[in-house]
Design an enzyme around this catalytic site. Structure first.
Site, PDB file in Angstrom:
ATOM      1  N   SER A 146       0.849  -1.201   0.000  1.00 13.51           N
ATOM      2  CA  SER A 146       0.000   0.000   0.000  1.00 13.51           C
ATOM      3  C   SER A 146       0.879   1.242   0.000  1.00 13.51           C
ATOM      4  O   SER A 146       2.026   1.203   0.475  1.00 13.51           O
ATOM      5  CB  SER A 146      -0.860   0.018   1.272  1.00 13.51           C
ATOM      6  N   TYR A 159      -2.704  -0.437  10.435  1.00 11.77           N
ATOM      7  CA  TYR A 159      -2.676  -0.895   9.030  1.00 11.77           C
ATOM      8  C   TYR A 159      -1.364  -0.447   8.386  1.00 11.77           C
ATOM      9  O   TYR A 159      -0.682  -1.249   7.735  1.00 11.77           O
ATOM     10  CB  TYR A 159      -3.884  -0.302   8.299  1.00 11.77           C
ATOM     11  N   LYS A 163       1.621  -2.768   6.669  1.00 10.65           N
ATOM     12  CA  LYS A 163       2.017  -2.649   5.258  1.00 10.65           C
ATOM     13  C   LYS A 163       3.503  -2.290   5.138  1.00 10.65           C
ATOM     14  O   LYS A 163       4.177  -2.733   4.205  1.00 10.65           O
ATOM     15  CB  LYS A 163       1.134  -1.618   4.551  1.00 10.65           C
TER      16      LYS A 163
HETATM   17  N1  LIG Z   1      -8.472  -0.505  -2.175  1.00 13.86           N
HETATM   18  C1  LIG Z   1      -7.420   0.280  -1.975  1.00 13.86           C
HETATM   19  O1  LIG Z   1      -7.481   1.515  -2.168  1.00 13.86           O
HETATM   20  C2  LIG Z   1      -6.110  -0.277  -1.515  1.00 13.86           C
HETATM   21  C3  LIG Z   1      -5.039   0.604  -1.374  1.00 13.86           C
HETATM   22  C4  LIG Z   1      -3.812   0.114  -0.953  1.00 13.86           C
HETATM   23  C5  LIG Z   1      -3.660  -1.234  -0.704  1.00 13.86           C
HETATM   24  N2  LIG Z   1      -4.716  -2.074  -0.845  1.00 13.86           N
HETATM   25  C6  LIG Z   1      -4.468  -3.492  -0.565  1.00 13.86           C
HETATM   26  O2  LIG Z   1      -4.881  -4.264  -1.672  1.00 13.86           O
HETATM   27  C7  LIG Z   1      -5.294  -5.559  -1.224  1.00 13.86           C
HETATM   28  C8  LIG Z   1      -6.693  -5.857  -1.756  1.00 13.86           C
HETATM   29  O3  LIG Z   1      -7.556  -4.824  -1.277  1.00 13.86           O
HETATM   30  P1  LIG Z   1      -9.049  -4.619  -1.811  1.00 13.86           P
HETATM   31  O4  LIG Z   1      -9.289  -3.166  -1.772  1.00 13.86           O
HETATM   32  O5  LIG Z   1      -9.276  -5.390  -3.059  1.00 13.86           O
HETATM   33  O6  LIG Z   1      -9.820  -5.284  -0.575  1.00 13.86           O
HETATM   34  P2  LIG Z   1     -11.263  -5.986  -0.485  1.00 13.86           P
HETATM   35  O7  LIG Z   1     -12.151  -5.494  -1.572  1.00 13.86           O
HETATM   36  O8  LIG Z   1     -11.664  -5.789   0.938  1.00 13.86           O
HETATM   37  O9  LIG Z   1     -10.940  -7.528  -0.760  1.00 13.86           O
HETATM   38  C9  LIG Z   1     -10.099  -8.220   0.121  1.00 13.86           C
HETATM   39  C10 LIG Z   1      -9.973  -9.657  -0.321  1.00 13.86           C
HETATM   40  O10 LIG Z   1      -9.089 -10.325   0.616  1.00 13.86           O
HETATM   41  C11 LIG Z   1      -9.793 -11.460   1.150  1.00 13.86           C
HETATM   42  N3  LIG Z   1      -9.331 -11.749   2.486  1.00 13.86           N
HETATM   43  C12 LIG Z   1      -9.446 -10.984   3.597  1.00 13.86           C
HETATM   44  N4  LIG Z   1      -8.896 -11.618   4.646  1.00 13.86           N
HETATM   45  C13 LIG Z   1      -8.442 -12.815   4.199  1.00 13.86           C
HETATM   46  C14 LIG Z   1      -7.801 -13.910   4.803  1.00 13.86           C
HETATM   47  N5  LIG Z   1      -7.504 -13.907   6.106  1.00 13.86           N
HETATM   48  N6  LIG Z   1      -7.466 -14.980   4.030  1.00 13.86           N
HETATM   49  C15 LIG Z   1      -7.762 -15.007   2.717  1.00 13.86           C
HETATM   50  N7  LIG Z   1      -8.383 -13.982   2.083  1.00 13.86           N
HETATM   51  C16 LIG Z   1      -8.703 -12.899   2.820  1.00 13.86           C
HETATM   52  C17 LIG Z   1     -11.253 -11.068   1.084  1.00 13.86           C
HETATM   53  O11 LIG Z   1     -12.090 -12.203   1.182  1.00 13.86           O
HETATM   54  P3  LIG Z   1     -13.631 -12.034   1.733  1.00 13.86           P
HETATM   55  O12 LIG Z   1     -14.387 -11.445   0.578  1.00 13.86           O
HETATM   56  O13 LIG Z   1     -14.077 -13.404   2.081  1.00 13.86           O
HETATM   57  O14 LIG Z   1     -13.542 -11.114   2.899  1.00 13.86           O
HETATM   58  C18 LIG Z   1     -11.298 -10.406  -0.299  1.00 13.86           C
HETATM   59  O15 LIG Z   1     -11.285 -11.384  -1.312  1.00 13.86           O
HETATM   60  C19 LIG Z   1      -5.232  -5.517   0.300  1.00 13.86           C
HETATM   61  O16 LIG Z   1      -4.013  -6.083   0.732  1.00 13.86           O
HETATM   62  C20 LIG Z   1      -5.263  -4.033   0.612  1.00 13.86           C
HETATM   63  O17 LIG Z   1      -4.655  -3.727   1.835  1.00 13.86           O
HETATM   64  C21 LIG Z   1      -5.948  -1.634  -1.239  1.00 13.86           C
END
Ligand SMILES: NC(=O)c1ccc[n+]([C@@H]2O[C@H](COP(=O)([O-])OP(=O)(O)OC[C@H]3O[C@@H](n4cnc5c(N)ncnc54)[C@H](OP(=O)(O)O)[C@@H]3O)[C@@H](O)[C@H]2O)c1
Length: 255
Positions: A146, A159, A163
Site C-alpha cells: 500500500s 494498518y 504494510k
Molecule cells: N483498495 C485500496 O485503495 C487499496 C489501497 C492500498 C492497498 N490495498 C491493498 O490491496 C489488497 C486488496 O484490497 P481490496 O481493496 O481489493 O480489498 P477488499 O475489496 O476488501 O478484498 C479483500 C480480499 O481479501 C480477502 N481476504 C481478507 N482476509 C483474508 C484472509 N484472512 N485470508 C484469505 N483472504 C482474505 C477477502 O475475502 P472475503 O471477501 O471473504 O472477505 C477479499 O477477497 C489488500 O491487501 C489491501 O490492503 C488496497
C-alpha cells in the site's frame, strides 16, 4: 507449459482483477478467500468463463499451518506453481485515534497483511526450490502492500505498520530469492475503488480531481490487475526488488 498463479484474496476487489488479468494472459489460477462461500465460487465461475484452468483455494492466509498443503494441492490440480500474488488484506477494525488502537486490531493487521505474506512466500519458495523448474517460465512473487507502507494515515496506524512490514518482507524476499531466479515485486496501490475503500471513495474522487493525485482520478481494480499481470508475466525483465507506486502520483513529493 502454462504459468500457474495463486492469488490470495481474489474473491473480489484487486485480487479478483489480478486473477482476471492473469487468466487473460493465459495463466491457470487458484482463487482464494478465507471461506468456501458463494462469493468465492462466483469468482471461480467468472474466471472459468475465460477458458483457463481454475480452482477454488479456500483458506485463511493467516492460518500458516495449511499453507504447504494448499500449495501442494494447487500444483497437483493446475500444474507446478510459478506465481504467488500476496494480495489478501484487511483494514483496521475501527478508524480513530492512535491512542485508542486495540491489540486485536493491531494483531489482525499484522497476521493477515504481514505475517501471512512472509510465511506463505516462504512455503512458496521452498516449494519451487524443491523441484527442477522447467526453463522458459517466469517465477515471481508479487506482494500488494500500500501507499500506507510509506505514508502515514494516522487514523489507521496499525494498518500502515503492517504494510510497512510487508514492504520490508518484499525486499528481504527479493534479496534471498534473486539468486534462485525468482523475482519479487511490491505493488503499492494508492486510492482504489473497492469494498475496502467504499465508505471514503467519493470523498477521494473529489480530492483526486482537486490535485491529491497527479492523474486526476481514483484507481480501479483493473488498473491494479494490469500492473500485477505485467509483472507476473515477466514483462519488466531484469528487475526485482522494485516498488511499483500504483497511485497516480499520489506520493510524488511536491511543494
Ligand atoms: N483498495 C485500496 O485503495 C487499496 C489501497 C492500498 C492497498 N490495498 C491493498 O490491496 C489488497 C486488496 O484490497 P481490496 O481493496 O481489493 O480489498 P477488499 O475489496 O476488501 O478484498 C479483500 C480480499 O481479501 C480477502 N481476504 C481478507 N482476509 C483474508 C484472509 N484472512 N485470508 C484469505 N483472504 C482474505 C477477502 O475475502 P472475503 O471477501 O471473504 O472477505 C477479499 O477477497 C489488500 O491487501 C489491501 O490492503 C488496497
Amino acid at each position: 507449459m502454462r504459468q500457474v498463479a495463486l492469488v490470495t484474496g481474489s474473491s473480489r476487489g484487486i485480487g479478483f482483477a489480478a486473477a482476471e488479468a492473469l487468466a487473460r494472459a493465459g495463466f491457470a489460477v487458484a482463487i482464494n478467500g478465507p471461506a468456501d462461500d458463494e462469493e468465492l465460487r462466483g469468482a471461480v465461475r467468472r474466471i472459468e468463463a475465460l477458458h483457463v484452468p481454475v480452482m477454488a483455494a479456500p483458506f485463511d492466509v493467516s492460518d500458516t499451518g495449511v499453507h504447504a498443503d494448499w500449495l501442494g494441492r494447487i500444483s497437483e490440480t493446475l500444474g507446478p506453481l510459478t506465481t504467488l500474488v500476496n494480495n489478501a488484506g484487511v483494514g483496521v477494525l475501527q478508524r480513530g485515534d492512535l491512542l485508542d488502537v486495540t491489540e486485536a486490531s493491531w494483531d489482525r493487521c499484522q497476521a493477515i497483511n504481514a505475517r501471512a505474506v512472509f510465511f506463505l512466500s516462504q512455503v512458496f519458495a521452498r516449494h519451487l526450490l524443491a523441484k527442477e523448474r522447467p526453463a522458459g517460465l517466469f517465477h515471481s512473487i508479487v506482494n500488494v502492500t500500500s501507499s500506507n507502507a510509506v505514508a502515514v494515515a494516522v487514523a489507521r496506524s496499525e494498518y500502515c505498520a503492517s504494510k510497512a512490514a510487508a514492504a520490508m518482507v518484499s525486499k528481504a524476499l527479493a534479496v534471498r530469492l534473486g539468486p534462485e531466479n525468482i523475482a519479487v515485486y511490491d505493488v503499492q496501490p494508492g486510492l482504489i475503488a473497492t469494498d475496502m475503500t467504499a465508505p471514503v471513495i467519493e470523498m477521494y474522487r473529489q480530492r483526486a480531481v482537486d490535485g491529491l493525485t497527479l492523474l486526476p482520478r481514483v484507481g480501479e481494480p483493473a488498473d491494479m490487475g494490469a500492473i500485477i499481470a505485467t509483472l507476473a508475466c515477466g514483462k519488466l525483465p531484469y528487475t526485482t526488488g522494485q516498488v511499483i507506486s500504483a497511485d497516480a502520483g499520489l506520493l510524488v513529493p511536491r511543494f
